[in-house]
Design a protein around this motif. Structure first.
Motif, PDB file in Angstrom:
ATOM      1  N   CYS A 279      -8.132  -7.305   8.554  1.00  0.00           N
ATOM      2  CA  CYS A 279      -7.047  -5.921   8.483  1.00  0.00           C
ATOM      3  C   CYS A 279      -5.977  -5.497   7.737  1.00  0.00           C
ATOM      4  CB  CYS A 279      -6.648  -6.480  10.176  1.00  0.00           C
ATOM      5  SG  CYS A 279      -4.848  -7.877   9.258  1.00  0.00           S
ATOM      6  N   SER A 280      -5.305  -4.483   8.340  1.00  0.00           N
ATOM      7  CA  SER A 280      -4.406  -3.702   6.701  1.00  0.00           C
ATOM      8  C   SER A 280      -3.226  -3.807   7.627  1.00  0.00           C
ATOM      9  CB  SER A 280      -5.171  -2.388   6.589  1.00  0.00           C
ATOM     10  OG  SER A 280      -6.443  -2.616   6.171  1.00  0.00           O
TER      11      SER A 280
ATOM     12  N   SER B  29      -6.739  -4.639  -3.232  1.00  0.00           N
ATOM     13  CA  SER B  29      -6.493  -4.167  -2.070  1.00  0.00           C
ATOM     14  C   SER B  29      -4.281  -4.038  -1.267  1.00  0.00           C
ATOM     15  CB  SER B  29      -6.013  -5.757  -1.326  1.00  0.00           C
ATOM     16  OG  SER B  29      -7.006  -6.387  -0.935  1.00  0.00           O
TER      17      SER B  29
ATOM     18  N   ILE C 228      -9.220  -3.555  10.611  1.00  0.00           N
ATOM     19  CA  ILE C 228     -10.516  -3.327   9.331  1.00  0.00           C
ATOM     20  C   ILE C 228     -11.955  -3.816  10.629  1.00  0.00           C
ATOM     21  CG2 ILE C 228     -11.811  -3.880   7.102  1.00  0.00           C
ATOM     22  CD1 ILE C 228      -8.934  -4.145   5.957  1.00  0.00           C
TER      23      ILE C 228
ATOM     24  N   TYR D  67      -7.435 -10.269   3.687  1.00  0.00           N
ATOM     25  CA  TYR D  67      -8.874 -11.121   4.752  1.00  0.00           C
ATOM     26  C   TYR D  67      -8.775 -12.365   4.495  1.00  0.00           C
ATOM     27  CZ  TYR D  67     -11.838  -6.986   4.311  1.00  0.00           C
ATOM     28  OH  TYR D  67     -12.077  -5.341   4.708  1.00  0.00           O
TER      29      TYR D  67
ATOM     30  N   LYS E 116      -0.493   0.666   1.885  1.00  0.00           N
ATOM     31  CA  LYS E 116      -0.942  -0.418   2.411  1.00  0.00           C
ATOM     32  C   LYS E 116      -1.912  -1.493   1.972  1.00  0.00           C
ATOM     33  CE  LYS E 116      -5.166   1.243   4.944  1.00  0.00           C
ATOM     34  NZ  LYS E 116      -6.553   2.441   5.265  1.00  0.00           N
TER      35      LYS E 116
ATOM     36  N   SER F 185      -4.311  -4.157   2.523  1.00  0.00           N
ATOM     37  CA  SER F 185      -6.029  -5.051   2.914  1.00  0.00           C
ATOM     38  C   SER F 185      -5.950  -6.382   2.479  1.00  0.00           C
ATOM     39  CB  SER F 185      -6.657  -4.322   2.581  1.00  0.00           C
ATOM     40  OG  SER F 185      -6.794  -2.674   2.702  1.00  0.00           O
TER      41      SER F 185
END
Length: 302
Positions: free
Chosen positions: A55-56, A21, A77, A37, A33, A35
């Protein structure tokens, strides 16, 4: 040079924590970056099933980071709209500002994930008027709950603080002691006098109740003695004092009866006076069968 090493160490730590991620877009300057959740899963299909939002976090680090705040941005996302994007970005910026001077990216990511976990539901990307009204009502309710929780937490904290203050005051008074002067002596004397008066009253009350109880016990004992005196003993029941049977009298009467029986045996029949009028001259005794009776008696004797 020192800040670059710190940024590289932070990148290694984030890669170890978030694994795939975490993505490094550029190393000079550092551009990352992440990611994010609500729930971490290794299976991509399972991730879509359990996570309705995601979202990122886009991170650009200045050369002086962590002495200054990083440049942050949020990309949606799934499951979120522009309104939620703005909320997440503000959360990230506020959290990063609190950690100026130290690595802050992990704390920022956890803050975003916490928000995603509280809002992991379908329909947040619905921009209709009805959906927005429902979300605002729900957020308002959540704010009230959080405010109540904060109030209760603050109340408990204040109570603990007050208790600690009182305990500290008591410890201080014990350590310093009470100064012995006329004012404190008068206060102690008045208090001591009241305590002694109270003890004296309690003592008098106890003695009074004891005397009352003693009188009642004496009266009760006297009544019991009178009842005992009025009772007839076993000896008296069988004595002449009450006109009842007496063993000596009974024995004497029995002896007299035996003597009278002996006199009967020594009695001469010829000397007895018989009233001949009691017998009827016409009575014929010749018809009586004395022989038959004698025979029957003989048979019985045999």
């Amino acid at each position: 040079m020192e800040h670059i090493e710190d940024q590289e160490l932070e990148a290694e730590a984030l890669a170890a924590i978030f694994d795939t991620s975490f993505e490094i877009i550029s190393s000079s300057p550092n551009h990352w970056k992440l990611s994010l959740y609500p729930i971490d899963t290794l299976d991509p299909e399972e991730c879509l099933e359990v996570n309705h939002v995601g979202c990122s976090l886009i991170v650009k680090l200045p050369e002086d980071y962590p002495e200054v705040s990083p440049d942050l941005d949020v990309e949606i996302i799934r499951g979120l709209g522009p309104e939620q994007k703005e909320i997440l970005l503000n959360l990230a910026i506020e959290e990063a500002e609190q950690f100026v001077g130290m690595p802050a990216m992990y704390s920022v990511c956890e803050k975003i994930r916490e928000w995603l976990g509280d809002h992991n539901e379908k329909g947040l990307d619905d921009q209709s008027m009805h959906a927005q009204m429902l979300r605002k009502a729900k957020e308002e309710e959540q704010r009230k709950v959080q405010a109540k929780q904060q109030f209760e937490s603050q109340k408990v904290k204040e109570e603990l603080t007050q208790t600690e203050t009182e305990e500290n005051a008591v410890r201080k008074r014990r350590a310093e002691g009470t100064p012995c002067n006329k004012e404190h002596f008068e206060i102690w004397k008045e208090k001591f006098g009241k305590e002694m008066e109270l003890l004296e009253e309690e003592k008098e009350t106890a003695e009074s109740e004891k005397e009352k109880g003693g009188k009642k016990s004496a009266a009760k004992k006297l009544n019991e003695e009178e009842l005992i005196e009025g009772r007839v003993s076993g000896f008296e029941q069988f004595s002449q004092k009450l006109g009842l049977a007496n063993f000596d009298a009974l024995e004497k009467a029995a002896e007299e009866a035996e003597n009278e029986e002996g006199d009967v045996e020594d009695l001469n029949v010829d000397e007895l006076e018989v009233d001949e009028d009691l017998f009827d001259e016409d009575d014929d005794l010749d018809d009586l069968d004395f022989d038959s009776d004698d025979e029957s008696d003989d048979e019985i004797d045999i």
